[in-house]
Design a protein around this motif. Structure first.
Motif, mmCIF file in Angstrom:
data_model
loop_
_atom_site.group_PDB
_atom_site.id
_atom_site.type_symbol
_atom_site.label_atom_id
_atom_site.label_comp_id
_atom_site.label_asym_id
_atom_site.label_seq_id
_atom_site.Cartn_x
_atom_site.Cartn_y
_atom_site.Cartn_z
ATOM 1 N N SER A 189 0.829 -1.204 0.000
ATOM 2 C CA SER A 189 0.000 0.000 0.000
ATOM 3 C C SER A 189 0.856 1.244 0.000
ATOM 4 O O SER A 189 1.624 1.469 0.927
ATOM 5 C CB SER A 189 -0.882 -0.011 1.248
ATOM 6 O OG SER A 189 -0.138 -0.434 2.379
ATOM 7 N N THR A 244 -2.222 -1.012 9.463
ATOM 8 C CA THR A 244 -0.890 -0.426 9.642
ATOM 9 C C THR A 244 -0.727 0.021 11.091
ATOM 10 O O THR A 244 -1.487 0.859 11.577
ATOM 11 C CB THR A 244 -0.705 0.760 8.676
ATOM 12 O OG1 THR A 244 -0.890 0.263 7.344
ATOM 13 C CG2 THR A 244 0.681 1.370 8.806
ATOM 14 N N ARG A 302 14.020 -5.382 -4.484
ATOM 15 C CA ARG A 302 14.258 -4.794 -5.799
ATOM 16 C C ARG A 302 14.644 -5.813 -6.865
ATOM 17 O O ARG A 302 14.700 -5.473 -8.044
ATOM 18 C CB ARG A 302 15.389 -3.745 -5.708
ATOM 19 C CG ARG A 302 15.120 -2.616 -4.699
ATOM 20 C CD ARG A 302 13.983 -1.711 -5.135
ATOM 21 N NE ARG A 302 13.715 -0.640 -4.191
ATOM 22 C CZ ARG A 302 12.761 -0.667 -3.258
ATOM 23 N NH1 ARG A 302 11.960 -1.727 -3.129
ATOM 24 N NH2 ARG A 302 12.567 0.359 -2.450
#
Ligand code: FNR
Length: 366
Positions: free
Chosen positions: A80, A159, A293
């Motif tokens: 998110s 969260t 990544r």
């Protein structure tokens, strides 16, 4: 062909950083304070080494797995992130469509620039979870939960690492705020409270999501009003993971430090993952985000016990490059790199990506 230059996630980062207006680029890229944690998230992956196994017949590979019982084609989802409309028009919708196209999972932010209903309608069939801030206005929070339920979201990602908003120097210097053409429809109708008037921190929407009073009993409140599974996003210690086990609505933990944007100085997520996994065993699903990544980053996280990983900024870079197609390209790169890393390390499926596959770099200096 335009895409042939884009072979890895870093290519998208470079492109996005050139293209985006400086204020927005800095909003997306920044971490808290001196960015120690932001840097660590990526660097800690590089301190891990892979011990590949060979002669295992890796000709047939299957990257699929399940997230709380829902099938995904590969264990990389989109985390998110707020305000994707700053990266591309209807950015949140584009991300949702890309994730659906790839049979991945998207976590939709409370702070999306499209509503939960619009995003859901635009990405039919795609697995979506809703990231929720339990706001001081509990009736408003409850109505937002109802909207997410009705729109078909399969889990609530709560969260927990934002009792207050972290300090990000660039946003303060830029007096970062939402441009007038964008809104935060999920928060429409939320009244701003007097204590929350800092407009750097609420993006100028007039409303602020954080509740500094939030505690475990509020997690129980949330489980009492919904049947959706709850995933706690931002847990960073075995102690808190242990407490989560005593709260029956909680079905998962997303190990996260908010992409290094909240408390600077906390460890990289890949460093705390093992203690969380050890604390919860098989009782909860454990996921990770922060600094993922490459395909080998995904492999390392899975080897250390994550069921899946999520990416925040890489999806934004994909959006900035080319909207839905850009996000899809980023996800495909991560999928294909994971597939490659699995083949080269002797793993045919996520279940075979096990602990002895990865060691810390100190291993070799002994
Ligand atoms: C975030 N993150 C975040 N988390 C959340 O729960 N709700 C939110 O609205 C946001 N917004 C947000 C905006 C931006 C610009 C960033 C970079 C991050 C945190 C996000 O979900 C995730 O934890 C990190 O982005 C993961 O780290 P990487 O992949 O960006 O390194």
């Amino acid at each position: 062909e335009m895409s042939s230059r884009m072979v890895c996630v870093a290519d998208f980062e470079e492109y996005a950083n050139e293209k985006l207006a400086r204020t927005y680029k800095e909003y997306f890229s920044s971490g808290a304070d001196q960015c120690q944690t932001l840097k660590e998230n990526a660097e800690a992956f590089k301190r891990l080494r892979i011990r590949p196994r060979f002669l295992r017949d890796v000709s047939c590979r299957d990257l699929s797995t399940t997230l709380l019982g829902e099938k995904v084609d590969f264990p990389v989802g989109v985390s998110s992130t707020a305000l994707q409309g700053l990266a591309w028009p209807d950015g949140d919708i584009c991300t949702a469509r890309a994730a659906a196209q790839l049979h991945s999972c998207m976590i939709v932010s409370t702070y999306a620039n499209n509503s939960v209903e619009e995003i859901s309608a635009a990405s039919p069939g795609g697995l979506k979870w809703f990231q929720l801030y339990i706001m001081p206005d509990r009736p408003f929070t409850q109505r937002l939960v109802r909207r997410a339920e009705a729109a078909g979201y399969k889990a609530l990602v709560v969260t927990v690492d934002l009792p207050v908003v972290g300090k990000r120097y660039p946003d303060l210097k830029n007096r970062f705020h939402l441009p007038p053409h964008l809104s935060v429809p999920n928060l429409q109708g939320l009244q701003s409270s007097a204590s929350q008037s800092n407009d750097e921190r609420n993006y100028g929407s007039g409303a602020s999501p954080e509740d500094p009073a939030l505690c475990w009993k509020d997690i129980d409140w949330l489980s009492s009003i919904t049947n959706l599974p709850i995933i706690l996003k931002g847990i960073l210690t075995a102690e808190d993971a242990g407490i989560a086990l005593d709260h029956p609505g909680v079905k998962g933990i997303l190990v996260s430090n908010h992409g290094g944007r909240q408390l600077d100085g906390v460890p990289a997520t890949i460093e705390v993952l093992p203690e969380i996994v050890a604390a919860v065993g098989e009782r909860l699903e454990v996921y990770l985000d922060g600094g993922v990544r490459t395909g080998t980053d995904v492999l390392k996280a899975l080897a250390l016990g994550a069921r899946a990983v999520f990416v925040g900024r890489p999806a934004i870079w994909g959006l900035a490059y080319n909207g839905e197609d850009g996000v899809a390209e980023v996800l495909k790169i991560l999928r294909n790199e994971l597939d490659l890393a699995m083949a080269l390390s002797g793993c045919r499926c996520p279940a075979e990506i096990k602990h002895p596959l990865v060691v810390r770099e100190e291993y070799y200096s002994k």
